[in-house]
Design an enzyme around this catalytic site. Structure first.
Site, short mmCIF file in Angstrom:
data_model
loop_
_atom_site.label_atom_id
_atom_site.label_comp_id
_atom_site.label_asym_id
_atom_site.label_seq_id
_atom_site.Cartn_x
_atom_site.Cartn_y
_atom_site.Cartn_z
N GLN A 153 0.84 -1.19 0.00
CA GLN A 153 0.00 0.00 0.00
C GLN A 153 0.88 1.25 0.00
OE1 GLN A 153 -2.15 1.99 3.33
NE2 GLN A 153 -3.96 1.03 2.41
N HIS A 212 -3.33 4.44 -1.60
CA HIS A 212 -4.16 4.82 -0.44
C HIS A 212 -4.87 6.13 -0.77
CE1 HIS A 212 -5.83 5.29 3.40
NE2 HIS A 212 -4.81 4.93 4.16
N ALA A 233 -7.82 7.06 0.59
CA ALA A 233 -8.89 7.16 1.58
C ALA A 233 -8.46 7.99 2.79
CB ALA A 233 -9.29 5.75 2.04
N HIS A 234 -9.38 8.16 3.74
CA HIS A 234 -9.13 8.62 5.11
C HIS A 234 -8.61 10.05 5.23
CE1 HIS A 234 -8.58 4.07 6.18
NE2 HIS A 234 -9.78 4.35 5.68
N TYR A 269 -6.11 11.51 3.43
CA TYR A 269 -4.71 11.71 3.09
C TYR A 269 -4.61 12.33 1.69
CZ TYR A 269 -4.04 8.79 7.22
OH TYR A 269 -4.08 8.30 8.50
#
Length: 381
Positions: free
Chosen positions: A115, A185, A187-188, A190
């Site tokens: 990731q 990544h 998501a979230h 970032y």
């Protein structure tokens, strides 16, 4: 490439072979089952270098029957690193360290993808953690960690080009280390998500919210150019953000389609749909979760995740097996697989507590799963 294991014998609650243990073709891979280890930041890589303890940690989950390992987030360059003990895929000697991790997982019959992670306008202290990184100027689409929370500076187009090149370079390094693919990544809250979410993307140029997938699409295409055919490419997305659990990346299925459609066309093989509770519907009036909607709208395989066989929300320090019983969660997962809502299930904290989670479920021993506790995060076990 990971070996294929013999078909697992477990039956679903209906008496038919469990869809959790059916093989799955993905990109150039053939996964032995539908169970993945979810990515979880462990910060056990001094100076960003993978260690023998990390290799044993991942290999243990592969030996426990998991079909796909998704590593913890790996930094693509110094500007986006979460901390000095977060692993990286840039700089000298790092590929040799990762090769030990990959070889250990492959020896146990599982596949493994790396990731790739850039935190953008974010620091661990924003969520109550200690900032473990050397001081670095954070960069992001608009210098915003969240609405009304300026942090760092706005990226120039040169910064954007450098970041894309760093992701592509990290993907090429991952392939050189023997990984079966990478995950972006996105998501979230970032970096990639900060471009996708209009609340943190206030740009007025071609990377602005009018074309909010442009940055992510360019990343996907750059990774495709930097790697060989058959190298799997996953993209992680979420509604929620680290700084706003109630955030919505897409308010409607149409908005979600406008995000995942271009990404699928650019070359994504798998969408990893991060939710805090996998059983919750993504939109009113339909039982499908975020993975179910993403699969339907993109035409690509999807992976679901979120508190599987736990009874507490993400971030809670302790958790026991779900109050309604492991069987209820397993039945929901099997139903989603049978209905074609998603293709893979990612298990996080429950797999920290139980490296053999997949084997226990397969053999009917899931009722004896160990409860997760926050103390388990203190070491790699």
């Amino acid at each position: 490439m990971a070996k294929r294991a013999e078909e697992d014998p477990r039956l679903s609650l209906s008496g038919s072979p469990s869809p959790l243990f059916r093989p799955l073709p993905l990109g150039g891979l053939s996964l032995r089952n539908r169970i993945a280890m979810a990515p979880m930041t462990r910060e056990r890589a001094p100076g960003g270098m993978p260690t023998d303890a990390m290799a044993a940690y991942y290999a243990r989950r592969a030996a426990g029957g998991t079909g796909l390992i998704v590593t913890e987030g790996i930094a693509t360059d110094a500007t986006g690193c979460f901390g000095d003990h977060v692993p990286r895929l840039f700089g000298p000697d790092v590929v040799d360290g990762w090769r030990k991790v990959v070889d250990g997982v492959h020896a146990e019959g599982a596949a493994i993808i790396a990731q790739l992670w850039h935190v953008g306008a974010f620091a661990p202290s924003m969520i109550g953690m200690t900032d473990g990184a050397r001081p670095v100027e954070r960069i992001s689409p608009s210098g915003l960690a969240a609405p009304g929370r300026p942090f760092g500076r706005t990226m120039t187009e040169s910064d954007i080009a450098d970041s894309i090149a760093a992701f592509a370079g990290a993907a090429a390094a991952a392939q050189g280390a023997g990984f079966d693919g990478i995950e972006l990544h996105g998501a979230h809250g970032y970096l990639i998500d900060q471009f996708l979410w209009p609340q943190t993307n206030r740009r007025t140029d071609r990377f602005g919210p009018a074309d909010r997938t442009r940055f992510a699409v360019k990343l996907v295409r750059a990774v495709r150019r930097a790697t060989r055919d058959g190298f799997a490419l996953s993209f992680r997305l979420s509604q929620w953000k680290q700084l706003d659990y109630g955030a919505r990346l897409a308010e409607t299925p149409g908005e979600l389609a406008a995000i995942v459609g271009p990404l699928a066309e650019a070359g994504v093989d798998l969408f990893h749909c991060s939710t805090r509770r996998f059983w919750e519907p993504a939109f009113p009036g339909d039982d499908r979760n975020l993975a179910g909607w993403t699969r339907a709208l993109s035409g690509k395989p999807a992976m679901t995740v979120g508190s599987i066989t736990l009874d507490v929300d993400f971030k809670a320090p302790d958790g026991k097996v779900h109050a309604s019983g492991v069987g209820a969660h397993v039945a929901l997962l099997e139903r989603g697989l049978e209905l074609g809502w998603f293709d893979l299930v990612a298990v996080g904290r429950a797999m920290i507590a139980n490296p053999d989670w997949a084997r226990r479920v397969r053999d009917g021993d899931a009722g004896d799963l160990r409860p997760f506790t926050g103390a388990m995060l203190e070491t790699l076990i």
